[in-house]
Design a protein around this motif. Structure first.
Motif, PDB file in Angstrom:
ATOM      1  N   ALA A  22       0.826  -1.211   0.000  1.00 49.35           N
ATOM      2  CA  ALA A  22       0.000   0.000   0.000  1.00 49.35           C
ATOM      3  C   ALA A  22       0.857   1.256   0.000  1.00 49.35           C
ATOM      4  CB  ALA A  22      -0.945  -0.003   1.194  1.00 49.35           C
ATOM      5  N   SER A  23       1.962   1.217   0.709  1.00 47.31           N
ATOM      6  CA  SER A  23       2.872   2.356   0.755  1.00 47.31           C
ATOM      7  C   SER A  23       3.508   2.609  -0.617  1.00 47.31           C
ATOM      8  CB  SER A  23       3.959   2.113   1.806  1.00 47.31           C
ATOM      9  OG  SER A  23       4.887   3.173   1.812  1.00 47.31           O
ATOM     10  N   VAL A  24       4.000   1.553  -1.241  1.00 46.38           N
ATOM     11  CA  VAL A  24       4.635   1.669  -2.567  1.00 46.38           C
ATOM     12  C   VAL A  24       3.639   2.243  -3.573  1.00 46.38           C
ATOM     13  CG1 VAL A  24       5.494   0.309  -4.521  1.00 46.38           C
ATOM     14  CG2 VAL A  24       6.402  -0.091  -2.223  1.00 46.38           C
ATOM     15  N   LEU A  25       2.433   1.704  -3.584  1.00 46.01           N
ATOM     16  CA  LEU A  25       1.437   2.177  -4.535  1.00 46.01           C
ATOM     17  C   LEU A  25       0.977   3.592  -4.205  1.00 46.01           C
ATOM     18  CD1 LEU A  25      -0.644  -1.083  -5.055  1.00 46.01           C
ATOM     19  CD2 LEU A  25       1.128  -0.122  -6.545  1.00 46.01           C
ATOM     20  N   GLY A  26       0.748   3.862  -2.928  1.00 48.40           N
ATOM     21  CA  GLY A  26       0.308   5.197  -2.513  1.00 48.40           C
ATOM     22  C   GLY A  26       1.321   6.275  -2.855  1.00 48.40           C
ATOM     23  N   GLU A  27       2.597   5.998  -2.593  1.00 44.97           N
ATOM     24  CA  GLU A  27       3.652   6.972  -2.899  1.00 44.97           C
ATOM     25  C   GLU A  27       3.791   7.202  -4.402  1.00 44.97           C
ATOM     26  OE1 GLU A  27       7.153   5.542  -0.903  1.00 44.97           O
ATOM     27  OE2 GLU A  27       6.258   5.872   1.075  1.00 44.97           O
ATOM     28  N   SER A  28       3.342   6.236  -5.198  1.00 43.79           N
ATOM     29  CA  SER A  28       3.390   6.376  -6.656  1.00 43.79           C
ATOM     30  C   SER A  28       2.094   6.955  -7.217  1.00 43.79           C
ATOM     31  CB  SER A  28       3.656   5.016  -7.301  1.00 43.79           C
ATOM     32  OG  SER A  28       4.927   4.556  -6.903  1.00 43.79           O
ATOM     33  N   GLY A  29       1.159   7.290  -6.341  1.00 45.70           N
ATOM     34  CA  GLY A  29      -0.104   7.874  -6.779  1.00 45.70           C
ATOM     35  C   GLY A  29      -1.067   6.865  -7.386  1.00 45.70           C
ATOM     36  N   VAL A  30      -0.887   5.588  -7.080  1.00 46.56           N
ATOM     37  CA  VAL A  30      -1.767   4.542  -7.614  1.00 46.56           C
ATOM     38  C   VAL A  30      -2.834   4.209  -6.575  1.00 46.56           C
ATOM     39  CG1 VAL A  30      -1.917   2.158  -8.430  1.00 46.56           C
ATOM     40  CG2 VAL A  30       0.066   3.567  -9.048  1.00 46.56           C
TER      41      VAL A  30
END
Length: 136
Positions: A22-30
């Protein structure tokens, strides 16, 4: 009835896995539109539907998070008792296995959005499309 590509992350069932993804996707705006993370012991599978598939692929690869992809059916069923039973019965009669499924009510609550991965997507689509039921 549309299909979509679902991302599948297999790995050790332990604290922090969902948080990391969730962090990886959130930081990428996904944006994560839906996910399934059933309780398991040992190795589990996290399934995700995302708003930006290409962005998610790039973000997960950059973070070295391994994933696979699978086609999933997206059904909009009337939010009433028995609606899912009708779909499951049709698939059973055609000897199509439901490998994974999860659902959520729509925003207004009148429909239920059901995500299914099945053993034969093309056959399932053909069978479900031939039905004249309001639920499909």
């Amino acid at each position: 009835m549309p299909t979509t590509t679902q991302l599948v992350i297999s790995g050790q069932s332990k604290p922090g896995v969902l948080a990391d993804v969730a962090s990886v996707l959130g930081e990428s705006g996904v944006n994560i539109k839906a996910f399934s993370a059933p309780e398991v012991t040992g190795t589990g599978k996290l399934r995700l539907l995302v708003a930006d598939l290409d962005g998610a692929r790039a973000a997960l690869k950059a973070a070295k998070i391994k994933f696979t992809e699978e086609t999933a059916l997206i059904l909009s069923l009337e939010n009433k008792p028995g609606a899912l039973k009708e779909v499951a019965d049709l698939l059973t009669k055609s000897r199509i296995n439901i490998k994974c499924g999860y659902c959520t009510p729509s925003r207004e609550g009148k429909r239920a959005i059901v995500v299914l991965t099945v053993s034969n997507t093309d056959k399932a689509l053909a069978i479900l499309r031939t039905q004249s039921l309001d639920e499909f």
